[in-house]
Write an enzyme that holds these catalytic residues in place. Structure first.
Site, PDB file in Angstrom:
ATOM      1  N   ILE A 141       0.981  -1.182  -0.041  1.00 32.55           N
ATOM      2  CA  ILE A 141      -0.073  -0.061  -0.176  1.00 32.55           C
ATOM      3  C   ILE A 141       0.953   1.356  -0.108  1.00 32.55           C
ATOM      4  O   ILE A 141       1.469   1.363   0.973  1.00 32.55           O
ATOM      5  CB  ILE A 141      -0.932   0.018   1.178  1.00 32.55           C
ATOM      6  CG1 ILE A 141      -1.781  -1.053   1.322  1.00 32.55           C
ATOM      7  CG2 ILE A 141      -1.739   1.317   1.263  1.00 32.55           C
ATOM      8  CD1 ILE A 141      -2.756  -1.316   2.403  1.00 32.55           C
ATOM      9  N   PRO A 142       1.189   1.782  -1.255  1.00 35.98           N
ATOM     10  CA  PRO A 142       2.260   2.712  -1.305  1.00 35.98           C
ATOM     11  C   PRO A 142       2.110   4.148  -0.595  1.00 35.98           C
ATOM     12  O   PRO A 142       2.131   5.159  -1.477  1.00 35.98           O
ATOM     13  CB  PRO A 142       2.461   2.917  -2.968  1.00 35.98           C
ATOM     14  CG  PRO A 142       1.028   2.738  -3.174  1.00 35.98           C
ATOM     15  CD  PRO A 142       0.274   1.670  -2.349  1.00 35.98           C
ATOM     16  N   CYS A 143       2.353   4.167   0.667  1.00 33.63           N
ATOM     17  CA  CYS A 143       2.210   5.525   1.283  1.00 33.63           C
ATOM     18  C   CYS A 143       3.435   6.110   1.004  1.00 33.63           C
ATOM     19  O   CYS A 143       3.387   7.524   1.269  1.00 33.63           O
ATOM     20  CB  CYS A 143       2.161   5.067   2.901  1.00 33.63           C
ATOM     21  SG  CYS A 143       3.372   4.169   3.506  1.00 33.63           S
ATOM     22  N   HIS A 144       4.434   5.639   0.524  1.00 32.31           N
ATOM     23  CA  HIS A 144       5.765   6.476   0.170  1.00 32.31           C
ATOM     24  C   HIS A 144       5.718   7.261  -0.953  1.00 32.31           C
ATOM     25  O   HIS A 144       6.154   8.244  -1.316  1.00 32.31           O
ATOM     26  CB  HIS A 144       6.999   5.531  -0.082  1.00 32.31           C
ATOM     27  CG  HIS A 144       6.624   4.556  -1.371  1.00 32.31           C
ATOM     28  ND1 HIS A 144       6.044   3.298  -1.028  1.00 32.31           N
ATOM     29  CD2 HIS A 144       7.214   4.598  -2.700  1.00 32.31           C
ATOM     30  CE1 HIS A 144       6.069   2.715  -2.182  1.00 32.31           C
ATOM     31  NE2 HIS A 144       6.659   3.363  -3.112  1.00 32.31           N
TER      32      HIS A 144
END
Length: 190
Positions: A141-144
């Protein structure tokens, strides 16, 4: 099952280019992926019975990570994900999964999407930031891929150095971004 009715959480360590990752699954779904030492490490499963294992769900997640770190672009939807959190947080995490490889979004853009979906004039970007920061399934889950509206690389629980590595790995030029002197992002250790 353990006495008292608690379900077992199965875990696996995954060595990655950004350090050791801890993967966690329950009932065949990935419920956590944390970078070693990150803020909110193992939240919300701390204190639950855990056992290191090699389960089909953990093996699929490890294969997903192998492909990601090899430069492929696997989608979050390829895995069965079950992050624990409020409905608001889950709504934010769903939007994170829609941010394409090699692109970024801002906290403000995400809050705008949520406001529009709820028929509101606006939504707090800070509330979105809190949800992004508590994402229990990092990288997948690409919070970056979320940055401040002015190009600030703030707010990554795994550390700014890891965020920069992940974004660079995805081909994003760092020229338009900056590391804030003060902010909520965890600074690199050492």
């Amino acid at each position: 099952m353990y006495k008292g009715g608690n379900k077992m959480i199965y875990t696996m360590l995954y060595p990655s280019p950004v350090g050791k990752l801890l993967l966690a699954e329950e009932d065949g779904a990935l419920i956590g992926l944390w970078l070693e030492g990150q803020k909110y490490f193992m939240e919300p499963i701390g204190g639950m019975p855990m056992e290191p294992a090699s389960t089909p769900a953990l093996n699929r997640a490890a294969e997903w990570l192998d492909r990601y770190f090899a430069g492929e672009r696997p989608a979050a939807g390829e895995l069965r994900l079950a992050p624990a959190g409020s409905e608001f947080r889950k709504e934010v995490w769903k939007i994170l999964c829609e941010i394409p490889w090699g692109e970024v979004s801002t906290y403000g853009e995400i809050s705008g999407k949520i406001a529009a979906g709820r028929g509101l004039k606006h939504m707090s970007a800070q509330a979105v930031g809190g949800a992004v920061g508590h994402n229990p399934i990092s990288i997948i889950i690409p919070c970056h891929r979320v940055v401040g509206s002015g190009g600030s690389l703030t707010g990554y629980a795994g550390g700014i150095d890891k965020k920069i590595w992940l974004l660079t790995h995805e081909g994003i030029s760092m020229e338009r971004f900056f590391v804030p002197e003060r902010g909520t992002a965890r600074q690199p250790q050492g």
